[in-house]
Design a protein around this motif. Sequence first.
Motif, PDB file in Angstrom:
ATOM      1  N   GLY A 164      39.019  42.954  36.461  1.00 58.16           N
ATOM      2  CA  GLY A 164      39.149  44.365  36.771  1.00 58.16           C
ATOM      3  C   GLY A 164      39.926  44.653  38.038  1.00 58.16           C
ATOM      4  O   GLY A 164      39.791  45.725  38.628  1.00 58.16           O
ATOM      5  N   THR A 196      32.960  40.085  32.273  1.00 62.08           N
ATOM      6  CA  THR A 196      31.899  41.092  32.304  1.00 62.08           C
ATOM      7  C   THR A 196      32.120  42.074  33.439  1.00 62.08           C
ATOM      8  O   THR A 196      32.009  43.299  33.261  1.00 62.08           O
ATOM      9  CB  THR A 196      30.528  40.404  32.467  1.00 62.08           C
ATOM     10  N   PHE A 254      34.966  44.353  32.605  1.00 56.42           N
ATOM     11  CA  PHE A 254      34.657  45.330  31.555  1.00 56.42           C
ATOM     12  C   PHE A 254      33.769  46.446  32.074  1.00 56.42           C
ATOM     13  O   PHE A 254      33.965  47.617  31.747  1.00 56.42           O
ATOM     14  CB  PHE A 254      33.974  44.613  30.383  1.00 56.42           C
ATOM     15  N   SER A 255      32.760  46.100  32.887  1.00 54.20           N
ATOM     16  CA  SER A 255      31.846  47.121  33.397  1.00 54.20           C
ATOM     17  C   SER A 255      31.204  46.611  34.683  1.00 54.20           C
ATOM     18  O   SER A 255      30.416  45.657  34.656  1.00 54.20           O
ATOM     19  CB  SER A 255      30.762  47.447  32.367  1.00 54.20           C
ATOM     20  N   HIS A 256      31.514  47.265  35.803  1.00 58.22           N
ATOM     21  CA  HIS A 256      30.910  46.891  37.074  1.00 58.22           C
ATOM     22  C   HIS A 256      29.394  47.102  37.036  1.00 58.22           C
ATOM     23  O   HIS A 256      28.626  46.300  37.574  1.00 58.22           O
ATOM     24  CB  HIS A 256      31.514  47.714  38.209  1.00 58.22           C
ATOM     25  N   LYS A 257      28.967  48.178  36.395  1.00 59.43           N
ATOM     26  CA  LYS A 257      27.537  48.482  36.347  1.00 59.43           C
ATOM     27  C   LYS A 257      26.784  47.423  35.552  1.00 59.43           C
ATOM     28  O   LYS A 257      25.707  46.963  35.964  1.00 59.43           O
ATOM     29  CB  LYS A 257      27.321  49.862  35.731  1.00 59.43           C
ATOM     30  N   ALA A 258      27.360  47.033  34.403  1.00 58.15           N
ATOM     31  CA  ALA A 258      26.704  46.005  33.597  1.00 58.15           C
ATOM     32  C   ALA A 258      26.650  44.677  34.349  1.00 58.15           C
ATOM     33  O   ALA A 258      25.653  43.945  34.264  1.00 58.15           O
ATOM     34  CB  ALA A 258      27.444  45.835  32.273  1.00 58.15           C
ATOM     35  N   GLU A 264      29.256  41.361  42.917  1.00 60.66           N
ATOM     36  CA  GLU A 264      30.551  42.036  42.889  1.00 60.66           C
ATOM     37  C   GLU A 264      31.516  41.433  43.899  1.00 60.66           C
ATOM     38  O   GLU A 264      32.678  41.161  43.588  1.00 60.66           O
ATOM     39  CB  GLU A 264      30.347  43.517  43.157  1.00 60.66           C
TER      40      GLU A 264
END
Length: 379
Positions: free
Chosen positions: A82, A235, A238-242, A250
């Motif tokens: 990302g 992962t 695709f989604s920082h929250k997930a 992070e």
Amino acid sequence: MSTPFARLPRWADYGLIPLINLLVAFFVAGIVVLLVGENPLKAAVVLVEGAFGSGQNLAYTLYYATTFIFTGLAVAVAFHAGLFNIGGEGQAYIAGIGVAVVCLAFDSILPWWLTFPLAIVASALVGAAWAFIPAYLQARRGSHIVITTIMFNYIASSAMVYLLVNVFKPASSMAPQTRDFLEGAQLPKLGWLLEFFGLSVRSAPLNISFLLALLMAWLVWVLIWRTKLGYEMRTFGFSHKAARYAGIGEARITIVAMLISGGLAGMMALNPIMGDQHRMQLEFVAGAGFVGIAVALMGRSHPVGIIAAAVLFGALYQGGAELAFEMPNVSRDMIIIMMGLVILFAGALEHMFRPTVQTIFASLSPRSMGVPAAKGEGA
């Protein structure tokens, strides 16, 4: 009622869509060639022959492709996490220092096959170190990676001018470059590989760093799709929250991904410095870091696609030089326009034709899309 969009099979997503975008880009480029008074079909023939029409032309195409594979892989690794590493240009540029130091220190002592591994490690470490600072600033201070990597491109350029003029330049030379390397720091050419198939290569600079680039492509595939770290990177991308919910750090992923990306970009310096010029001089990167962005976009961040896209851009570089020589109205600036159109349709307008293709695939039978037929349907 409108036809719903369908999920494309992998061969269409990774092959058909980029091919359509490429064909449209060349069609628009053909219109540009026509506007300057040249025959687009003849220009296409000259371009292809200039890139693949002889052993020497093919060797030059693969030489340029080697550079773009490294920078394309660098951008792709960051993409999967990302991150948009736009600093491959500076990372490759500053990594030349690591290559030059190793070559200058050991070219008279060690054979090339011992100097080469040391230069690989040095280029990767220096490139990774240059990428670490923007990565740390994003991970710990919230600075945007795009802004900091662009800034570090300019810092690298200024630093290289100072170092080449004041540190690396021999006292008896006026040119801002190092001394020529001895045989212990010159990579062997791969001309014999093409000559095995009856092609004459002559003085083309294709060298064994091409094999290193292919090896790095395979290792990136293993990393991204066959390791825990690669799964965490995908992962997180695709989604920082997930990723946070799954306990993926992070800051750790940001820094690790950028270190790997910077190391891959740094290895690009091996190709021109040890494989062709046999010295470090100004502007040896020649925009390859920015071309790597287009290569990664067009290759869909997959190593196989990146290799294919790198060969395409290598063909545009080599074939474009022949085209500018054969057709005076088609200047080098026109070749840059063609490359820009490929970047435009493969990157910014990548989704222009996707809805239409998805609609077409939605109207096909499930079996024709590669989806197993439901139980009870005909064979």
